[in-house]
Each structure stands twice: as C-alpha cells, then as structure tokens.
Design a protein around this motif. Structure first.
Motif, PDB file in Angstrom:
ATOM      1  N   GLY A  50      -1.150   4.076   2.777  1.00  0.00           N
ATOM      2  CA  GLY A  50      -1.813   3.960   1.484  1.00  0.00           C
ATOM      3  C   GLY A  50      -2.857   5.018   1.208  1.00  0.00           C
ATOM      4  O   GLY A  50      -3.625   4.897   0.249  1.00  0.00           O
ATOM      5  N   HIS A 102       0.849  -1.208   0.000  1.00  0.00           N
ATOM      6  CA  HIS A 102       0.000   0.000   0.000  1.00  0.00           C
ATOM      7  C   HIS A 102       0.882   1.255   0.000  1.00  0.00           C
ATOM      8  O   HIS A 102       0.632   2.203  -0.745  1.00  0.00           O
ATOM      9  CB  HIS A 102      -0.894   0.027   1.244  1.00  0.00           C
ATOM     10  CG  HIS A 102      -2.070  -0.892   1.210  1.00  0.00           C
ATOM     11  ND1 HIS A 102      -3.038  -0.861   0.216  1.00  0.00           N
ATOM     12  CD2 HIS A 102      -2.469  -1.867   2.081  1.00  0.00           C
ATOM     13  CE1 HIS A 102      -3.964  -1.771   0.471  1.00  0.00           C
ATOM     14  NE2 HIS A 102      -3.644  -2.393   1.588  1.00  0.00           N
ATOM     15  N   THR A 107      -8.089  -0.158  -5.299  1.00  0.00           N
ATOM     16  CA  THR A 107      -8.152   1.236  -4.874  1.00  0.00           C
ATOM     17  C   THR A 107      -9.602   1.660  -4.672  1.00  0.00           C
ATOM     18  O   THR A 107     -10.479   1.310  -5.459  1.00  0.00           O
ATOM     19  CB  THR A 107      -7.470   2.136  -5.922  1.00  0.00           C
ATOM     20  OG1 THR A 107      -6.070   1.816  -5.946  1.00  0.00           O
ATOM     21  CG2 THR A 107      -7.636   3.611  -5.596  1.00  0.00           C
TER      22      THR A 107
END
Length: 401
Positions: A308, A264, A344
């Motif tokens: 992330g 991430h 994502t």
C-alpha cells in the motif's frame, strides 16, 4: 509446497481462560509460584510455561509472538513496546564494541539515526550502501562485520532488497541478515528467502488502526532466548516491554491482516497506474517502470499484491505541502506520518520521517524535496478517490485539467 503466511495465522487457535474465543488477557506484572524451587528454575530459564515478571514475558505477549512467528515462518518471536524497541536490541545483541554493520542507505529515519549517531558510542560502526547493488554490499564487508541490515521495501524510496542474494552473501561471510519487513507483511516472507531475523513495527499495517505502537523480532528460538536472557539479554535489560492489553488488541487486528493487505495493494496499484498515466513521477513496486518490479514479483506471495506504499514527486516542498493540506481539507486522508491506517496518510519524508538523514545524503540517495509518501487506505471506491485527488492536483497546477 508454497509458504502461506495467512494460513499459518488462521490455524492458530487459542481459548480464553473461561472458554472465550479470544485468549484471556494477563493483567499482571508479576506471577506467583507454588514452590520456591520453581521460582529458582524460572530465573535460570529452565521452567517452561512458568511466568516470572512481565518485563520478561507474559501470556498475552507470547500469544501474539507465536502468531507473528507463524506468519514469518520462524521458530518463535519476541514482541516489544515499539518498532525501535525491537530494532535496537537486535543490533546490540548481535554486535559488540569494535564490530561493524553493513546497512541499506535508505531505511527508516529512526533506524538510520541509531546506526549513524548512537551506535558509535558503543564503538559499533555502520557502512551505508545501495542495497540494490549486491557488489556494493559485498565490497563494504570488513573482517569485523557482523550484520547485514535492510528493509524488504525501503522507507521512503521503496527500493526492493534482493533478499535471496543478500542471504547468500551473509552466509558466505558468516553474517546475520536482519530484515525489517514493516512495509510488506504477508507479501514478502524474508526467512523463506534466507533471512535470519525479521523485524516489524507492529504500529503500521499489522495493527492497522493507528492506536498503538509495537514491535516484534522473529527468529530462531536460541536468538530470542538470548534477547530475553535476564543476565545479558538486550530486550530484557533495555526494558521495552509491550503491555498485555496492547498485545491482545494487536492479536485481534492481526486476524484481518490478509484482507486489509489485499485492499491496500489493490488501491495502491490503481492509484499508482493512474498517477503515472497522468504524467507524475510515480514509484510503486507494482509498476513495470519500477527498477525492481521483476525482483519483487520473484519474491512475493502473489495474493497480497505489491503493498500500500507509493510515492509521487510534485517538484518542490511548497507544492507537496500545498497538495497535502488540500487533500486533507477534502477528507482524502491525513497529513500524518506512519502507515497502515484505514484512511490514506501522506507526508513529505525529507522533512518528517527521514529528517534524521542529512540533506546532502538525502539528495545523494534521490530523496527530493517534492517527494510525497502515500500510505494508501482501504477506500471502497478508489476511482472516486483518484478523481478527487486529481481535482486537487489540477487546482494547484500540478496537473493540467
């Protein structure tokens, strides 16, 4: 010796009832006793290793709690059915009617709503401050203040809390420093930096598969015992108990957290640099342009990176929505709230995860209409991902070709 949270998780070894490499799942709501006296002692809290009723605790929940306490470096932990199911009992356990809280102004929308709209019903008031300014935090402390509350990395603006500085203030005034570490598991270890209590929404990075909700409170044995007390414990009496099957599932996923956080973070850093170089207003703690970049570096466990989570500002809500819809159409991720998934996830916080915060306060804290919050996934070819995202941005005139 440096604190190594992943090693602490790795060193835990549980055996199942029949020798399984995973601990057996305790699929019972209630537990039997061989003697009436043992039942009495358990009700009084004096029978270690005995289980009473799964709202209080269960073997599966204790296995997961032990692993999370090891990760955060606390004596023990208590898991719950959601992140809010951990946050709200902590506040209600620490505060009584007439008490006061100093909180970061940028926090998860649900936490904000609880502190701003719900806690006042119990005559518990909160002052919201810019947590990056320690003098503002200290100035907000009153005689009846009991708690300092913040997020290691704030949702959604990615402001970074100076946990060491806040811990010094908390100790000076006899307050409890409560830190929500959901955005930065492994990367930041708040208790090592002086925090008293650490909270996570397990729903996010720790579970990592967007298939369940959960929460945890990591802290001292005495405080966790207070939360679970059958007579006046907020976790016990509010009843936000994690199911044993979910606890077992999250424990399995926790084993790979260190690998996932590294990916991430690697992907987040790559995209943040590319977005910034392309001229987009980009916020990511790993960028030198982030106002708290050096602070994050001073606190972090370096091998897990800067996380992330990143944001970009595309100028307007219409543009943000158009871009997110196009990226979803191109299979680049999902227009969805939450974070920590293998794909994502992107959302416009002002109209979703932070919508509980009034518009005038959103503007005051810098939460603009065009802000997009990204939870960057585990993409194997992040260069390809960027090229596809840039193509989307060019198509709708956010970037030039």
């Amino acid at each position: 010796m440096a604190f190594k949270p992943a090693n602490n998780i790795q060193d835990l070894q549980y055996f199942g009832e029949f020798g399984g490499v995973n601990p057996s799942i305790s699929d019972s709501s209630t537990y039997t006793f061989l003697s009436a006296k043992t039942m009495f002692d358990t009700f009084e809290g004096n029978a270690d290793g005995c289980y009473l009723y799964s709202r209080h605790s269960s073997p599966s929940n204790l296995y997961l709690g032990e692993a999370l306490a090891a990760m955060e470096g606390t004596e023990t932990a208590n898991v719950s059915a959601s992140g809010m199911g951990s946050i709200t009992p902590v506040i209600l356990q620490l505060c009584s009617a007439g008490d006061h809280i100093v909180s970061s102004r940028t926090i998860y929308g649900g936490t904000y709503a609880f502190l701003k709209n719900f806690a006042p019903r119990f005559n518990i008031e909160t002052s919201f401050v810019d947590v990056t300014k320690l003098d503002a935090v200290e100035a907000a402390i009153a005689k009846n203040t009991k708690v300092l509350y913040c997020e290691s990395v704030s949702n959604p603006l990615l402001e970074v809390a100076d946990i060491k500085g806040l811990a010094l203030i908390a100790k000076r005034y006899g307050l409890k420093l409560v830190v929500d570490n959901t955005f930065s598991p492994l990367s930041i270890s708040p208790v090592v930096l002086g925090a008293d209590i650490v909270i996570h929404s397990l729903t996010k990075f720790i579970n990592g598969s967007s298939d369940t909700v959960g929460g945890v409170v990591c802290g001292a044995q005495e405080f966790i015992d207070d939360l679970r007390n059958i007579n006046d414990g907020a976790s016990m009496l509010l009843g936000s108990t994690m199911d044993s099957l979910r606890a077992a599932s999250i424990l399995k996923n926790l084993r790979t957290l260190h690998i996932r956080m590294q990916q991430h973070s690697k992907n987040g850093m790559f995209l943040a640099k590319k977005f910034e170089a392309a001229g987009l207003k980009t916020v990511y703690p790993g960028l030198k342009s982030h106002p708290s970049h050096e602070l994050f570096k001073s606190m972090m466990n370096t091998q897990y990176g800067f996380g992330g989570m990143l944001t970009i500002d595309v100028g307007s809500l219409d543009k943000a929505n158009e871009l997110m819809e196009l990226m979803q159409h191109r299979n680049l991720g999902y227009l969805a709230v939450s974070l920590g998934f293998y794909k994502t996830l992107f959302s416009a916080p002002g109209s979703s995860t932070s919508s509980e915060i009034p518009e005038n306060e959103q503007k005051e804290m810098g939460l603009s209409d065009g802000l997009i919050r990204f939870s960057i996934g585990l993409d194997a070819d992040i260069e390809r991902t960027y090229d596809m995202m840039k193509t989307c941005m060019v198509e709708i005139n956010i970037l030039e070709a």
